[in-house]
Design a protein around this motif. Structure first.
Motif, PDB file in Angstrom:
ATOM      1  N   ARG A 147      32.734  40.441  36.922  1.00 29.00           N
ATOM      2  CA  ARG A 147      31.833  40.685  35.792  1.00 29.00           C
ATOM      3  C   ARG A 147      31.437  42.239  35.695  1.00 29.00           C
ATOM      4  O   ARG A 147      31.639  42.393  34.515  1.00 29.00           O
ATOM      5  N   ILE A 186      34.589  43.119  33.116  1.00 28.58           N
ATOM      6  CA  ILE A 186      34.519  42.792  31.989  1.00 28.58           C
ATOM      7  C   ILE A 186      33.470  43.633  30.966  1.00 28.58           C
ATOM      8  O   ILE A 186      33.625  43.751  29.968  1.00 28.58           O
ATOM      9  N   SER A 197      32.989  37.867  26.111  1.00 23.67           N
ATOM     10  CA  SER A 197      33.091  36.799  26.963  1.00 23.67           C
ATOM     11  C   SER A 197      32.336  35.589  26.729  1.00 23.67           C
ATOM     12  O   SER A 197      32.108  34.697  27.248  1.00 23.67           O
ATOM     13  N   GLU A 198      31.460  35.882  25.589  1.00 20.03           N
ATOM     14  CA  GLU A 198      30.450  34.771  25.317  1.00 20.03           C
ATOM     15  C   GLU A 198      30.986  34.239  23.671  1.00 20.03           C
ATOM     16  O   GLU A 198      31.145  35.076  22.763  1.00 20.03           O
ATOM     17  N   ARG A 209      39.580  38.348  20.066  1.00 18.14           N
ATOM     18  CA  ARG A 209      39.821  38.553  21.349  1.00 18.14           C
ATOM     19  C   ARG A 209      41.062  38.788  21.660  1.00 18.14           C
ATOM     20  O   ARG A 209      41.519  39.550  22.739  1.00 18.14           O
ATOM     21  N   SER A 223      43.866  35.715  26.307  1.00 15.47           N
ATOM     22  CA  SER A 223      42.736  35.516  27.490  1.00 15.47           C
ATOM     23  C   SER A 223      42.884  36.789  28.358  1.00 15.47           C
ATOM     24  O   SER A 223      44.028  37.447  28.471  1.00 15.47           O
ATOM     25  N   ARG A 275      38.282  34.068  37.994  1.00 16.03           N
ATOM     26  CA  ARG A 275      37.957  33.631  36.690  1.00 16.03           C
ATOM     27  C   ARG A 275      38.727  34.002  35.484  1.00 16.03           C
ATOM     28  O   ARG A 275      39.689  34.662  35.734  1.00 16.03           O
ATOM     29  N   VAL A 334      38.620  34.912  31.472  1.00 13.48           N
ATOM     30  CA  VAL A 334      37.887  35.143  30.202  1.00 13.48           C
ATOM     31  C   VAL A 334      38.799  34.451  29.067  1.00 13.48           C
ATOM     32  O   VAL A 334      39.692  35.423  28.596  1.00 13.48           O
TER      33      VAL A 334
END
Length: 735
Positions: A225, A228, A235-236, A319, A322, A328, A330
């Motif tokens: 987190r 990022i 990320s959203e 983006r 990935s 995780r 993104v």
């Protein structure tokens, strides 16, 4: 810039509708002060006004106006959010609308000559005024930067008596930002935060206000987190993109080759989260190709679901790729696609684009064919399981017939020989992975072992990528090439000097030679098995150019290939999606080309570098976190970099690296010999050179920045080397 009376809220601020109307009428109002002055607001109102402006920028209300959509053929709005997207052939910066509801692909605009385009980095977003020139061309004139890193700090909040302070995650930012009590209300100690940097007096120190909380710095997922947020990785997903992904439906065999009876399998890492490539092989039944193979590489048909110009497409392009962290991903695409419809799950019908590849007994590709198909994966295999079944056929079991596994390795053996014959660069670099417990907390960083099963998939993918580039050239269609230039001569000179200094027989890079990958391979082979092998591999890597995307083909130096494209991972790379569209387009004209393709290449090259930086930064933070309780521990290490201010060392098992400051070295004056990568003591002649083994003690750990500091143990000495103390730049040593 006269402001007419506007309705206010009860707090004295303008109503959102009034502020929107004012901004449309006064696009030159570039700053908070000018806008506040127009509405008669005082300094105390500036923070709330800035929040209103951010909300307006994020909502795109200023762009949409009252209609909220563009009709086909409608004129452009006066203002629009745009993103820097490369340059044209004349070097003029280009921008593309962030949101484009109109028909077709979003257009590219040149930045107005008055705009400082070079100061607008790739991917940066601005609110721009669109100007229609007499020539008919539309130019974009930036009005206000949006969503940049300026005025923003990401880090860990530490509570103090008068509020708190923020320790920045950026290791280059050594300052601390004070947060006053009212700006820190409700924020607990050790919270990861995003803060707005506030203006301060000249000698008043740095101040900030917390604007976003990311969770506890000690909680699961905190490192990813933090990384990022620090690198501003999107990320959203926008609501429109999520809605398009959710509406996607499976396909049937209509108009596709039916490959569901073929035993295609996916082979990935144990922690893989998406499966977008499947493979199959058998001996070629052509009597004129004895010893040859027929290979099939099936790739998820992402282009079927992500339509050019759609919300999904805009977000995927923005983006670029990935980003993978130990805990995780993104993703470039929403999970409804990346983890479901575009993931080649066992036993599920999936749309794919297939490369049929025929090679001869020497590994040379004879022909290829691309088609859209429907497949059903026979098994989800892992590298480790496949290799175990290959090495121990009577003990290890995989859900694949032995003859199918033998065929895969048989085709790989031929391709591997072909790779060696053409002289592709064979670097042996240590890779590491983070081991997490059930709570997603790190428990170790361990070496990642490279198996033949990894190389099998790599060779199959390279072959398919080459075929994709050749196919587009044969069709005279633009191609998104993956290019890798030859090494820079200056870097080769530095490598040559270091190899000469080592003095190992045969380990040299003579001047005047034609530079090919095979030349580096001879050096790497000569160093194999020596204590210098890791650093020689690292320096050969550093001497190479950086790979990138481009519509202009210059070949791929490292792979020793004349043409190369990325075709095999459209779930996670936008470059591959562009190639898929060109391969599957029904018309002779591709969906994208010319300046637009060059701009996309520039942008996705940037996002790729950002992703690599994020993954490195996260790994450094995991390593530092695990070493947090080891301060004072002594390690055997090796010098991996030398600078005037000290040298960097790496711990072999975990790959953790850190700095030994020159101020902590044995008392002397040290000259930095940059050409020979070493520090040399003037008085006592101690030398600390690249590749030397040293004993160090861990002195300081910064988990937030992922930074380690070491001290040299007094009994640690570099091996003797011949040196000329007059070379290099002098550096004064304290004490």
């Amino acid at each position: 810039m006269g402001a007419r009376p506007n309705p206010r809220t009860r707090g004295g601020l303008p109503a959102p509708e009034a502020l929107l109307e004012f901004l449309r009428d006064n696009p030159e109002a570039a700053g908070t002060r000018e806008i506040a002055r127009a509405f008669g607001l005082g300094p105390a109102d500036h923070p709330a006004l800035r929040r209103m402006l951010r909300n307006i920028a994020q909502s795109s209300e200023l762009v949409r106006g009252g209609d909220r959509r563009f009709a086909a053929g409608a004129s452009l709005p006066e203002m629009m959010q745009v993103e820097r997207n490369g340059s044209d052939a004349d070097g003029v910066p280009l921008v593309r609308p962030v949101s484009w509801p109109g028909p077709g692909e979003a257009p590219l605009f040149r930045l107005a000559e008055s705009a400082a385009g070079d100061e607008l980095p790739e991917g940066a977003r601005v609110l721009a005024k669109l100007i229609r020139r007499d020539s008919g061309e539309t130019e974009a004139e930036p009005v206000r930067r949006l969503g940049t890193q300026e005025g923003r700090v990401v880090g860990v909040f530490r509570r103090t008596q008068d509020g708190g302070e923020i320790v920045p995650a950026d290791r280059r930012d050594r300052g601390e930002y004070r947060v006053l009590g009212h700006d820190a209300a409700g924020v607990p100690d050790s919270e990861l935060v995003v803060a707005e940097v506030l203006p301060t007096r000249r000698f008043g120190g740095k101040r900030a206000r917390v604007v976003e909380r990311l969770g506890s710095a000690e909680g699961p997922g905190s490192i990813s987190r933090l990384t990022i947020a620090a690198l501003d990785i999107p990320s959203e997903f926008p609501h429109e993109a999520l809605a398009e992904a959710a509406a996607a439906q499976p396909v049937d065999a209509a108009g596709r080759a039916d490959l569901r009876e073929l035993a295609l399998v996916t082979i990935d890492g144990e922690d893989a989260r998406d499966f977008d490539d499947a493979v199959w092989a058998e001996p070629d039944d052509d009597p004129h190709n004895r010893g040859g193979w027929h290979i099939i590489v099936a790739i998820a048909d992402v282009s079927h679901y992500v339509i050019p110009g759609s919300a999904l497409d805009r977000e995927a392009q923005y983006r670029g790729n990935s980003v993978y962290f130990p805990d995780r991903v993104v993703p470039m695409l929403p999970e409804a696609l990346s983890n479901d419809l575009c993931s080649l799950k066992p036993g599920e019908d999936r749309a794919c684009v297939v490369a049929h590849l025929w090679i001869d007994a020497s590994g040379r590709k004879r022909r290829h064919r691309f088609e859209r198909a429907l497949m059903r994966s026979a098994a989800r295999l892992t590298y480790e399981a496949v290799q175990a079944a290959r090495d121990h056929p009577t003990g290890a079991v995989v859900p694949l017939m032995p003859e199918r596994l033998d065929a895969l390795y048989g085709a790989f053996a031929v391709l591997d020989r072909a790779r060696r014959a053409r002289g592709a660069l064979e670097l042996d670099l240590a890779e590491h992975r983070v081991v997490l417990d059930e709570e997603r907390q790190p428990i170790a960083v361990v070496p990642r072992h490279r198996l033949d099963s990894h190389r099998l998939i790599e060779e199959f993918m390279i072959l398919a990528n080459v075929a994709a580039a050749e196919e587009l050239e044969a069709r005279h269609l633009p191609c998104m090439y993956r290019v890798h230039d030859a090494p820079d001569p200056a870097k080769l000179d530095a490598l040559r000097d270091f190899l000469d200094e080592l003095g190992i027989p045969g380990l040299a890079l003579a001047k005047g030679q034609v530079i090919r990958p095979a030349l580096f391979n001879r050096i790497l082979e000569q160093a194999r098995g020596t204590q210098e092998a890791p650093i020689v591999n690292e320096l050969v890597l550093r001497s190479q150019a950086q790979a990138a995307y481009s519509p202009n083909n210059i070949g791929h130096f490292g792979l020793a290939l004349a043409r190369y494209a990325h075709f095999t991972s459209p779930i996670r790379r936008y470059a591959d999606l562009v190639v898929h569209r060109a391969l599957t387009t029904a018309a002779r004209r591709p969906p994208i080309g010319g300046e637009a393709l060059a701009a996309v290449a520039d942008h996705i090259s940037m996002t790729e570098r950002r992703a690599a930086a994020a993954e490195r930064a996260a790994l450094d933070r995991y390593r530092a976190t695990l070493l947090g309780g080891a301060v004072g521990t002594v390690y055997e290490a090796r010098i991996t970099g030398v600078a005037a201010f000290g040298f960097f060392v790496s711990l072999p098992e975990s790959g953790a690296d850190g700095l030994v400051p020159v101020s902590t070295l044995p008392s002397d004056y040290y000259d930095h010999d940059a050409r020979r990568h070493r520090l040399v003591g003037r008085r006592y002649g101690r030398k600390f050179a690249l590749g030397d083994a040293v004993t160090v003690r861990l002195a300081e750990v910064d988990p937030v920045g992922g930074r380690l500091l070491f001290r040299l143990e007094e009994e640690s000495f570099a091996r003797p080397r011949v040196t000329d103390p007059r070379r290099g730049r002098g550096l004064r040593r304290r004490r």
